[in-house]
Write a protein that holds these residues in place. Structure first.
Motif, PDB file in Angstrom:
ATOM      1  N   LEU A   1      39.288  27.553  36.818  1.00 22.76           N
ATOM      2  CA  LEU A   1      39.986  28.754  37.262  1.00 22.76           C
ATOM      3  C   LEU A   1      39.303  30.025  36.757  1.00 22.76           C
ATOM      4  CD1 LEU A   1      42.478  29.850  38.777  1.00 22.76           C
ATOM      5  CD2 LEU A   1      43.684  29.846  36.582  1.00 22.76           C
ATOM      6  N   SER A   2      39.009  30.936  37.690  1.00 27.87           N
ATOM      7  CA  SER A   2      38.496  32.264  37.371  1.00 27.87           C
ATOM      8  C   SER A   2      39.384  33.296  38.058  1.00 27.87           C
ATOM      9  CB  SER A   2      37.052  32.432  37.856  1.00 27.87           C
ATOM     10  OG  SER A   2      36.183  31.518  37.218  1.00 27.87           O
ATOM     11  N   ALA A   3      39.294  34.535  37.602  1.00 30.81           N
ATOM     12  CA  ALA A   3      40.065  35.619  38.210  1.00 30.81           C
ATOM     13  C   ALA A   3      39.226  36.884  38.180  1.00 30.81           C
ATOM     14  CB  ALA A   3      41.387  35.834  37.480  1.00 30.81           C
ATOM     15  N   VAL A   4      39.155  37.576  39.319  1.00 29.47           N
ATOM     16  CA  VAL A   4      38.346  38.791  39.421  1.00 29.47           C
ATOM     17  C   VAL A   4      39.103  39.847  40.212  1.00 29.47           C
ATOM     18  CG1 VAL A   4      36.163  37.547  39.253  1.00 29.47           C
ATOM     19  CG2 VAL A   4      37.163  37.951  41.505  1.00 29.47           C
ATOM     20  N   GLY A   5      38.704  41.097  40.010  1.00 27.85           N
ATOM     21  CA  GLY A   5      39.355  42.195  40.704  1.00 27.85           C
ATOM     22  C   GLY A   5      40.643  42.596  40.020  1.00 27.85           C
ATOM     23  N   GLU A   6      41.609  43.051  40.792  1.00 27.88           N
ATOM     24  CA  GLU A   6      42.828  43.626  40.240  1.00 27.88           C
ATOM     25  C   GLU A   6      43.738  42.600  39.585  1.00 27.88           C
ATOM     26  OE1 GLU A   6      44.404  45.543  43.680  1.00 27.88           O
ATOM     27  OE2 GLU A   6      42.672  46.863  43.878  1.00 27.88           O
ATOM     28  N   ILE A   7      43.570  41.327  39.891  1.00 31.24           N
ATOM     29  CA  ILE A   7      44.432  40.312  39.291  1.00 31.24           C
ATOM     30  C   ILE A   7      44.085  40.068  37.824  1.00 31.24           C
ATOM     31  CG2 ILE A   7      43.010  38.301  39.907  1.00 31.24           C
ATOM     32  CD1 ILE A   7      45.620  36.833  40.597  1.00 31.24           C
ATOM     33  N   SER A   8      42.891  40.452  37.397  1.00 32.26           N
ATOM     34  CA  SER A   8      42.509  40.294  35.992  1.00 32.26           C
ATOM     35  C   SER A   8      42.888  41.552  35.226  1.00 32.26           C
ATOM     36  CB  SER A   8      41.010  40.020  35.861  1.00 32.26           C
ATOM     37  OG  SER A   8      40.252  41.095  36.371  1.00 32.26           O
ATOM     38  N   GLY A   9      43.560  41.377  34.101  1.00 30.20           N
ATOM     39  CA  GLY A   9      44.056  42.514  33.333  1.00 30.20           C
ATOM     40  C   GLY A   9      43.202  42.810  32.119  1.00 30.20           C
ATOM     41  N   GLY A  10      43.631  43.820  31.355  1.00 26.64           N
ATOM     42  CA  GLY A  10      42.963  44.144  30.105  1.00 26.64           C
ATOM     43  C   GLY A  10      41.765  45.042  30.230  1.00 26.64           C
ATOM     44  N   PHE A  11      41.527  45.574  31.432  1.00 29.14           N
ATOM     45  CA  PHE A  11      40.335  46.394  31.646  1.00 29.14           C
ATOM     46  C   PHE A  11      40.679  47.871  31.743  1.00 29.14           C
ATOM     47  CE2 PHE A  11      36.283  47.565  33.611  1.00 29.14           C
ATOM     48  CZ  PHE A  11      35.405  46.732  32.926  1.00 29.14           C
ATOM     49  N   PHE A  12      41.695  48.207  32.531  1.00 30.45           N
ATOM     50  CA  PHE A  12      42.152  49.586  32.668  1.00 30.45           C
ATOM     51  C   PHE A  12      43.540  49.718  32.049  1.00 30.45           C
ATOM     52  CE2 PHE A  12      39.622  49.015  36.727  1.00 30.45           C
ATOM     53  CZ  PHE A  12      38.488  49.638  36.234  1.00 30.45           C
ATOM     54  N   ALA A  13      43.826  50.919  31.544  1.00 24.64           N
ATOM     55  CA  ALA A  13      45.148  51.207  30.985  1.00 24.64           C
ATOM     56  C   ALA A  13      45.382  52.707  31.049  1.00 24.64           C
ATOM     57  CB  ALA A  13      45.257  50.720  29.539  1.00 24.64           C
ATOM     58  N   PHE A  14      46.626  53.099  31.356  1.00 21.82           N
ATOM     59  CA  PHE A  14      47.045  54.500  31.417  1.00 21.82           C
ATOM     60  C   PHE A  14      46.372  55.272  32.559  1.00 21.82           C
ATOM     61  CE2 PHE A  14      47.631  53.202  26.985  1.00 21.82           C
ATOM     62  CZ  PHE A  14      48.991  53.469  26.835  1.00 21.82           C
ATOM     63  N   ASN A  15      45.076  55.158  32.678  1.00 26.07           N
ATOM     64  CA  ASN A  15      44.310  55.893  33.671  1.00 26.07           C
ATOM     65  C   ASN A  15      42.996  55.135  33.838  1.00 26.07           C
ATOM     66  OD1 ASN A  15      43.399  57.869  35.417  1.00 26.07           O
ATOM     67  ND2 ASN A  15      43.278  59.491  33.900  1.00 26.07           N
ATOM     68  N   TYR A  16      42.127  55.605  34.705  1.00 28.61           N
ATOM     69  CA  TYR A  16      40.831  54.929  34.836  1.00 28.61           C
ATOM     70  C   TYR A  16      39.837  55.866  35.496  1.00 28.61           C
ATOM     71  CZ  TYR A  16      40.307  53.797  39.838  1.00 28.61           C
ATOM     72  OH  TYR A  16      40.068  53.854  41.182  1.00 28.61           O
TER      73      TYR A  16
ATOM     74  N   ALA B   1      36.469  55.073  41.015  1.00 28.40           N
ATOM     75  CA  ALA B   1      35.358  54.294  41.556  1.00 28.40           C
ATOM     76  C   ALA B   1      34.876  53.209  40.606  1.00 28.40           C
ATOM     77  CB  ALA B   1      34.188  55.186  41.973  1.00 28.40           C
ATOM     78  N   ALA B   2      35.556  53.012  39.476  1.00 30.45           N
ATOM     79  CA  ALA B   2      35.196  51.917  38.573  1.00 30.45           C
ATOM     80  C   ALA B   2      35.829  50.594  39.001  1.00 30.45           C
ATOM     81  CB  ALA B   2      35.604  52.250  37.137  1.00 30.45           C
ATOM     82  N   GLY B   3      36.958  50.662  39.733  1.00 31.69           N
ATOM     83  CA  GLY B   3      37.669  49.443  40.100  1.00 31.69           C
ATOM     84  C   GLY B   3      36.870  48.543  41.021  1.00 31.69           C
ATOM     85  N   LEU B   4      36.242  49.115  42.027  1.00 30.96           N
ATOM     86  CA  LEU B   4      35.452  48.300  42.945  1.00 30.96           C
ATOM     87  C   LEU B   4      34.219  47.727  42.268  1.00 30.96           C
ATOM     88  CD1 LEU B   4      35.657  50.427  46.219  1.00 30.96           C
ATOM     89  CD2 LEU B   4      36.700  48.194  45.820  1.00 30.96           C
ATOM     90  N   VAL B   5      33.654  48.482  41.336  1.00 31.02           N
ATOM     91  CA  VAL B   5      32.499  47.972  40.585  1.00 31.02           C
ATOM     92  C   VAL B   5      32.916  46.778  39.742  1.00 31.02           C
ATOM     93  CG1 VAL B   5      30.720  48.518  38.893  1.00 31.02           C
ATOM     94  CG2 VAL B   5      31.423  50.242  40.538  1.00 31.02           C
ATOM     95  N   LYS B   6      34.039  46.916  39.058  1.00 31.67           N
ATOM     96  CA  LYS B   6      34.566  45.789  38.275  1.00 31.67           C
ATOM     97  C   LYS B   6      34.735  44.555  39.159  1.00 31.67           C
ATOM     98  CE  LYS B   6      38.867  44.095  36.303  1.00 31.67           C
ATOM     99  NZ  LYS B   6      40.324  44.245  36.413  1.00 31.67           N
TER     100      LYS B   6
END
Length: 473
Positions: free
Chosen positions: A428-443, A446-451
């Protein structure tokens, strides 16, 4: 019940999912995509994105080779300084208040350029972001400085990005199953064996390595109210209606570790027809503040706010404002009446703001210009403070539109899902918005699509390797 076997099954149909599927296929894996939407609505949240990619680069010498030949002429109109790891890291740490996975952050930095170059080779048509932030009449000089963090964008934005990636999928042997929302993980103890999809005539089991790339929970009023708080169940959803958080909850029920800022989300001002609280809208450039401002709008009465402009700044508005309906009047009093506001309070507020604006300094809409109201207001505007004094005055009614959520599944720096004991969940892997712990409060915008793209590509490669190892065993 029908059962199908693949090496890799990718759940989702947006940027992260498609990159993962193409990457797995390139590595030799028999790959399937499960897209919850019918074909006409495929693409997930990525289809609604501006499709700018925030990547590490050394200036135009790095960016120009990425640009599609049809758009290379724009490079002559732009001046571009490098976008460094140090600057990117500072933005990530500042916007998340330190609540980001720093190891994963640097993995994203290290792979960002190579990933968009690989996406170019898959058929994505990149161009400079001039047309996103400037119209032709705004470019008054031969060469303009553009934001190095927001310089690269997909042609035709999110629609172009997802159409290009889907075209690459359709040229390959990847099987795409539409109207097939994932319903449950297929497990054997700690091992993930596949995923069960809900189709019109029943359930279908897809066996193989699973990559979840099916977004957050922003399209679920129930989960928005549960995690984001009161009033968020009424927020407008800017993106995909299929991102309901089903597989986040399902994976957690099977032992996946939850992580990240569950009370936070990317929420921005959107056209309202698609005592007052104030924020420092001049704190930083728009891509570092717009998500936080959307959250503040959600706290207003009826979740409505108004953007007020005078004639001096109308020429700086992004082309996207052309799709909204402005309210216009020659006087502030008349504008307030048309907006249904208390006329005296509105006019007094504008006059108080105008009195706090500095009398000297050069307004520069594309850089932090230091034009600040200083300590004259309870909440200062620290850049771009200009008096609102040249009518006709123009207003846009806006509300809070939610794009994606920050809480999700815990992964290691290479997208493997971790369980509550901190161990990898096999298969099992998870990528994109379903994976947490990367952004918080703000971001950083254009970093989301790169992630999504970076970890999608890494997850596809890793899942293909695991499938090969199992097939040899």
């Amino acid at each position: 019940m029908t059962s199908l076997s693949y090496d890799v099954i990718v759940v989702g149909g947006g940027n992260a999912a498609l990159v993962a599927a193409l990457s797995a296929h390139e590595a030799g894996a028999r790959t399937a995509i499960l897209e919850a939407a019918p074909k006409a609505y495929r693409g997930g949240n990525s289809r609604f994105a501006s499709a700018a990619f925030r990547i590490i680069h050394n200036g135009m010498e790095d960016i120009e080779p990425l640009i599609h030949p049809d758009w290379k002429y724009l490079a002559k109109r732009a001046r571009l300084v490098p976008f460094t790891k140090e600057r990117y890291a500072n933005e990530m740490l500042e916007t998340s208040r330190g609540h980001c996975d720093k190891e994963a952050m640097h993995v994203m930095f290290d792979h960002s350029y190579d990933t968009v170059k690989w996406m170019r080779d898959q058929g994505v048509r990149w161009k400079l972001a001039l047309s996103k932030f400037f119209s032709e009449d705004q470019i008054t000089q031969d060469v303009v400085d553009i934001n190095p963090g927001l310089c690269l964008i997909a042609d035709n934005e999110g629609i172009g990005l997802t159409d290009n990636l889907w075209a690459a999928v359709e040229k390959s042997s990847i099987d795409a199953h539409y109207s097939s929302p994932a319903y449950d993980l297929i497990t054997n103890g700690a091992n993930i064996l596949g995923v069960r999809a809900r189709q019109k005539d029943g359930f279908v089991d897809f066996k193989g390595q699973v990559i979840l790339a099916c977004g957050g929970f922003e399209a679920s009023p129930r989960l928005r109210r549960q995690y984001l708080g009161q009033g968020w169940d009424l927020a407008k959803v800017r993106g995909c209606r299929y991102n309901t958080g089903t597989m986040i909850e399902n994976a957690i029920s099977h032992g996946a570790q939850a992580t990240g800022h569950w009370g936070g989300c990317h929420a921005v001002p959107v056209d309202h027809n698609a005592p007052a609280r104030f924020v420092n809208e001049g704190e930083n450039t728009s891509e570092l503040t717009y998500a936080a401002i959307g959250e503040q709008i959600a706290k207003q009465k009826e979740a409505v706010a108004f953007q007020i402009f005078d004639q001096k700044v109308l020429k700086t508005l992004e082309p996207r404002y052309s799709t909204a309906t402005p309210v216009v009047d020659d006087t502030l009093e008349g504008l307030a009446q048309k907006l249904g506001l208390n006329v005296k309070q509105f006019v007094d507020t504008v006059r108080e703001f105008n009195a706090a604006v500095p009398k000297t300094g050069q307004f520069d809409p594309f850089h932090l210009d230091g034009l600040s109201t200083g300590t004259k207001l309870a909440i200062p505007k620290t850049n771009w403070a200009q008096a609102i004094d040249q009518g006709p005055f123009v207003a846009y009614a806006v509300t809070c539109g939610i794009t994606f959520t920050y809480g999700g599944l815990k992964t290691d720096p290479y997208a493997h899902v971790l369980n509550n004991e901190g161990e990898k969940m096999p298969g099992l892997s998870a990528v994109g918005e379903i994976s947490g712990g990367f952004f918080a409060f703000n971001y950083p915008g254009a970093a989301g699509l790169v992630k999504g793209a970076v970890f999608g590509r890494l997850a596809g490669q890793a899942a293909a390797r695991r499938a090969k190892d199992q097939n040899r065993a």
